[in-house]
Design an enzyme around this catalytic site. Structure first.
Site, short mmCIF file in Angstrom:
data_model
loop_
_atom_site.label_atom_id
_atom_site.label_comp_id
_atom_site.label_asym_id
_atom_site.label_seq_id
_atom_site.Cartn_x
_atom_site.Cartn_y
_atom_site.Cartn_z
N GLU A 89 50.56 28.01 37.34
CA GLU A 89 51.92 28.57 37.38
C GLU A 89 51.91 29.90 38.16
OE1 GLU A 89 54.93 30.28 33.89
OE2 GLU A 89 52.81 30.04 33.47
N HIS A 90 52.90 30.09 39.02
CA HIS A 90 53.03 31.38 39.70
C HIS A 90 53.76 32.34 38.77
CE1 HIS A 90 54.28 34.35 42.77
NE2 HIS A 90 55.38 34.40 42.03
N LEU A 91 53.26 33.55 38.67
CA LEU A 91 53.95 34.58 37.87
C LEU A 91 54.31 35.75 38.78
CD1 LEU A 91 51.69 34.65 34.66
CD2 LEU A 91 53.93 33.56 34.91
N ASP A 213 36.70 38.85 30.96
CA ASP A 213 36.57 39.62 32.21
C ASP A 213 37.78 40.54 32.35
OD1 ASP A 213 35.63 40.55 34.64
OD2 ASP A 213 36.17 38.76 35.78
N1 LIG Z 1 49.35 33.06 38.54
C1 LIG Z 1 49.51 33.99 39.50
N2 LIG Z 1 50.73 34.15 40.10
C2 LIG Z 1 50.90 35.06 41.10
N3 LIG Z 1 49.93 35.86 41.56
C3 LIG Z 1 48.70 35.74 41.01
C4 LIG Z 1 48.43 34.80 39.95
N4 LIG Z 1 47.13 34.91 39.59
C5 LIG Z 1 46.60 35.87 40.38
N5 LIG Z 1 47.53 36.37 41.23
C6 LIG Z 1 47.33 37.43 42.26
O1 LIG Z 1 46.14 37.19 42.96
C7 LIG Z 1 45.22 38.26 42.81
C8 LIG Z 1 43.78 37.72 42.69
O2 LIG Z 1 43.71 36.84 41.59
P1 LIG Z 1 42.38 36.63 40.73
O3 LIG Z 1 41.99 37.91 40.08
O4 LIG Z 1 42.62 35.48 39.83
O5 LIG Z 1 41.36 36.25 41.90
P2 LIG Z 1 39.76 36.31 41.97
O6 LIG Z 1 39.36 36.11 43.37
O7 LIG Z 1 39.21 35.39 40.95
O8 LIG Z 1 39.59 37.82 41.59
P3 LIG Z 1 38.52 38.82 40.99
O9 LIG Z 1 37.27 38.10 40.71
O10 LIG Z 1 38.47 39.86 42.05
O11 LIG Z 1 39.17 39.37 39.72
C9 LIG Z 1 45.70 39.02 41.58
O12 LIG Z 1 45.37 40.38 41.63
C10 LIG Z 1 47.18 38.78 41.60
O13 LIG Z 1 47.80 39.74 42.44
#
Ligand SMILES: Nc1ncnc2c1ncn2[C@@H]1O[C@H](COP(=O)(O)OP(=O)(O)OP(=O)(O)O)[C@@H](O)[C@H]1O
Length: 309
Positions: A89-91, A213
């Protein structure tokens, strides 16, 4: 990739919304679909599917508690040339500010959820003689979860100290040894591991579902309240959660006041806090290399010196 997404999501519409969110590990992008907006994380590493399945299972477990808001997971899809994507889901999120205290309260509720479930079951057992067991009485998780992209062992164990020593610290130290052959870490670990039980004298640890985390980059807020994402869950000691929160900042005092108002610090918290931060420093050393070596070794020396022989 977009044709694959259309097929897997069963949508005729797949339009990039312009929102992108890249973290340190994966690339992220939002799309409009027939059924609303989705956020898609993509990673080309071979272990991406395992990593995303762990995140999906973590989000499901947290959602089921009804405590703290997380994006609803939808699907993990393998890519043809290796790697995977994870659709959720996008938030609409912005930096955590107004709802910082509420996040502290809700996180405490998440941590208390399993214990309260157990208490309800005990009451039922006393009144009607039996209860369907839903609470978890061991440490671990039903599947592998990844903190960053490295897998965490989550084999169920009854003893928290053994779980944390073997499946968290020993695992990371073995990886450091394998990659860097660092002798000092080996020598410090052989002394530290004998002393770890001292830090838990008089402490009873009940398994709590953890985000796993919870650094400042994995919390935010929507219009109606706080939100967390990118979990690497398992059942563990609630104090473990607060370790990475303190490492990189991003949490206001209202968050801590609200959290500790519900789960007060137990005696010996500060020393265990260092022990719990050690996992994250080692995990960062294994992810990002030698810049985390100094802080990992410093923590280990500190712990070894401050614990009695
Ligand atoms: N469900 C979502 N809807 C909209 N934006 C999101 C969503 N999930 C994450 N994001 C955006 O994407 C960015 C990166 O997401 P996430 O932390 O899940 O990635 P990652 O590569 O696993 O990061 P890390 O290991 O650096 O924490 C978030 O900081 C947020 O801005």
């Amino acid at each position: 990739m977009e044709a694959l997404l259309k097929k897997e999501l069963g949508t005729s519409r797949l339009k990039p919304s312009g929102h992108a969110g890249g973290g340190c590990i994966s690339e992220g992008k939002s799309y409009e679909t027939d059924d609303g907006m989705v956020f898609v994380k993509m990673n080309h590493k071979n272990q991406a599917r395992q990593m995303f399945e762990g995140e999906e299972a973590s989000l499901k477990a947290i959602l089921e508690t009804g405590t703290v808001k997380v994006p609803k997971p939808m699907k993990v899809i393998s890519l043809q040339n290796g790697g995977a994507v994870f659709v959720m889901e996008h938030l609409d999120m912005r930096s955590l500010h107004r709802y910082s205290g509420q996040l502290g309260e809700q996180l405490a509720e998440l941590h208390l959820h399993n214990q309260r479930q157990r208490e309800r079951e005990k009451e039922e057992e006393q009144t009607i003689g039996k209860a369907a067991r839903q609470s978890v009485d061991k440490f671990g998780f039903h599947t592998t979860t990844c903190c960053g992209y490295l897998p965490q062992m989550n084999d169920w164990q009854s003893d928290w100290v053994a779980f944390y020593s073997q499946q968290r610290l020993q695992y990371q130290i073995s990886m450091v040894m394998k990659t860097y052959g660092d002798r000092e870490v080996h020598e410090l670990w052989s002394r530290l591991q004998l002393k770890i039980p001292q830090l838990f004298t008089g402490i009873k640890v009940f398994p709590a579902l953890l985000h796993g985390d919870l650094w400042g980059g994995n919390v935010a807020e929507c219009a109606e309240g706080p939100v967390t994402f990118d979990p690497s869950s398992f059942y563990g000691h609630s104090e473990f959660e607060m370790s990475i929160a303190g490492m990189f900042g991003g949490f206001r005092s209202s968050f801590y006041t609200a959290y500790y108002g519900k789960i007060p610090k137990a005696p010996g918290f500060e020393e265990r806090h260092q022990l719990y931060q050690l996992f994250h420093y080692l995990n960062h050393w294994n992810h990002f290399g030698g810049e985390y070596k100094g802080s990992s070794l410093r923590l280990m020396r500190n712990l070894v010196e401050h614990l009695s022989a």
